[in-house]
Design a protein around this motif. Structure first.
Motif, PDB file in Angstrom:
ATOM      1  N   LYS A 174     -71.408  56.572 -26.733  1.00 43.85           N
ATOM      2  CA  LYS A 174     -72.985  56.390 -26.593  1.00 43.85           C
ATOM      3  C   LYS A 174     -73.214  54.980 -25.796  1.00 43.85           C
ATOM      4  O   LYS A 174     -72.229  54.093 -25.762  1.00 43.85           O
ATOM      5  N   ARG A 175     -74.482  55.330 -25.173  1.00 40.30           N
ATOM      6  CA  ARG A 175     -74.890  54.379 -24.542  1.00 40.30           C
ATOM      7  C   ARG A 175     -75.781  53.411 -25.609  1.00 40.30           C
ATOM      8  O   ARG A 175     -77.046  53.864 -25.842  1.00 40.30           O
ATOM      9  N   ILE A 176     -76.044  52.197 -25.706  1.00 39.68           N
ATOM     10  CA  ILE A 176     -76.479  51.343 -25.748  1.00 39.68           C
ATOM     11  C   ILE A 176     -77.638  50.526 -25.325  1.00 39.68           C
ATOM     12  O   ILE A 176     -77.444  50.435 -23.757  1.00 39.68           O
ATOM     13  N   GLN A 177     -79.353  50.216 -25.374  1.00 41.44           N
ATOM     14  CA  GLN A 177     -79.968  49.712 -24.976  1.00 41.44           C
ATOM     15  C   GLN A 177     -79.992  47.919 -24.348  1.00 41.44           C
ATOM     16  O   GLN A 177     -79.422  48.098 -24.878  1.00 41.44           O
ATOM     17  N   ARG A 178     -80.147  48.132 -22.912  1.00 42.18           N
ATOM     18  CA  ARG A 178     -80.038  46.855 -23.210  1.00 42.18           C
ATOM     19  C   ARG A 178     -81.436  46.095 -22.556  1.00 42.18           C
ATOM     20  O   ARG A 178     -82.497  46.436 -23.376  1.00 42.18           O
ATOM     21  N   PRO A 179     -81.204  44.951 -23.172  1.00 38.56           N
ATOM     22  CA  PRO A 179     -81.741  43.736 -23.403  1.00 38.56           C
ATOM     23  C   PRO A 179     -83.459  43.609 -22.322  1.00 38.56           C
ATOM     24  O   PRO A 179     -82.647  44.399 -21.156  1.00 38.56           O
ATOM     25  N   LYS A 180     -83.925  43.602 -22.729  1.00 40.33           N
ATOM     26  CA  LYS A 180     -85.595  43.492 -21.764  1.00 40.33           C
ATOM     27  C   LYS A 180     -85.328  42.422 -20.352  1.00 40.33           C
ATOM     28  O   LYS A 180     -84.974  41.295 -21.047  1.00 40.33           O
ATOM     29  N   GLY A 181     -85.488  43.138 -19.578  1.00 43.23           N
ATOM     30  CA  GLY A 181     -84.866  41.652 -18.507  1.00 43.23           C
ATOM     31  C   GLY A 181     -83.381  42.020 -17.854  1.00 43.23           C
ATOM     32  O   GLY A 181     -83.178  41.024 -17.334  1.00 43.23           O
ATOM     33  N   LEU A 182     -82.844  42.306 -19.045  1.00 42.63           N
ATOM     34  CA  LEU A 182     -81.081  42.590 -18.047  1.00 42.63           C
ATOM     35  C   LEU A 182     -81.197  43.608 -16.975  1.00 42.63           C
ATOM     36  O   LEU A 182     -81.356  44.806 -17.376  1.00 42.63           O
ATOM     37  N   PRO A 183     -80.523  43.576 -16.222  1.00 43.79           N
ATOM     38  CA  PRO A 183     -80.186  44.305 -14.889  1.00 43.79           C
ATOM     39  C   PRO A 183     -78.779  45.307 -15.806  1.00 43.79           C
ATOM     40  O   PRO A 183     -78.745  45.202 -16.496  1.00 43.79           O
TER      41      PRO A 183
END
Length: 116
Positions: free
Chosen positions: A94-103
């Motif tokens: 499962k792919r997790i969401q990246r924090p905002k502003g992180l490439p």
């Protein structure tokens, strides 16, 4: 208040005088009795533990005979493959969401600064 005298009204007995004069007369035989009783009780306690140990060994022999009939030969390679097959079947990527502003590929490395 009344003052109590240190002496009693009756004279000390002969046994009392003997114990006061020779305190070892009572202490030494008492200690010898305790040591002798300790050595005497070791035989009884050893017998108790030997009987208990014998009962436990008899039960374990009977259980061992029952287990030898249905025993399957143990193979470490077979266990390894069985366990690795269980691990491979029960997982999902499962792919997790990246924090905002992180490439997407993480933080780009910073350039080293020279101190010279």
């Amino acid at each position: 208040m009344a003052v109590f005298t240190s002496r009693s009204s009756r004279p000390p007995s002969q046994l009392n005088r003997l114990v006061r004069k020779y305190p070892g007369l009572f202490g030494v035989p008492f200690c010898l009795l305790m040591v002798a009783a300790s050595f005497g009780l070791t035989t009884f306690t050893q017998t108790r533990y030997d009987l208990h140990d014998k009962k436990v060994k008899n039960v374990s022999k009977e259980e061992e005979l029952k287990l030898k009939k249905d025993r399957k030969k143990f193979d470490i390679r077979e266990e390894y493959f069985r366990l690795s097959a269980d691990i491979d079947q029960n997982w999902e990527q499962k792919r997790i969401q990246r924090p905002k502003g992180l490439p997407e590929w993480g933080v780009p490395p910073t350039e080293p600064t020279s101190t010279m």
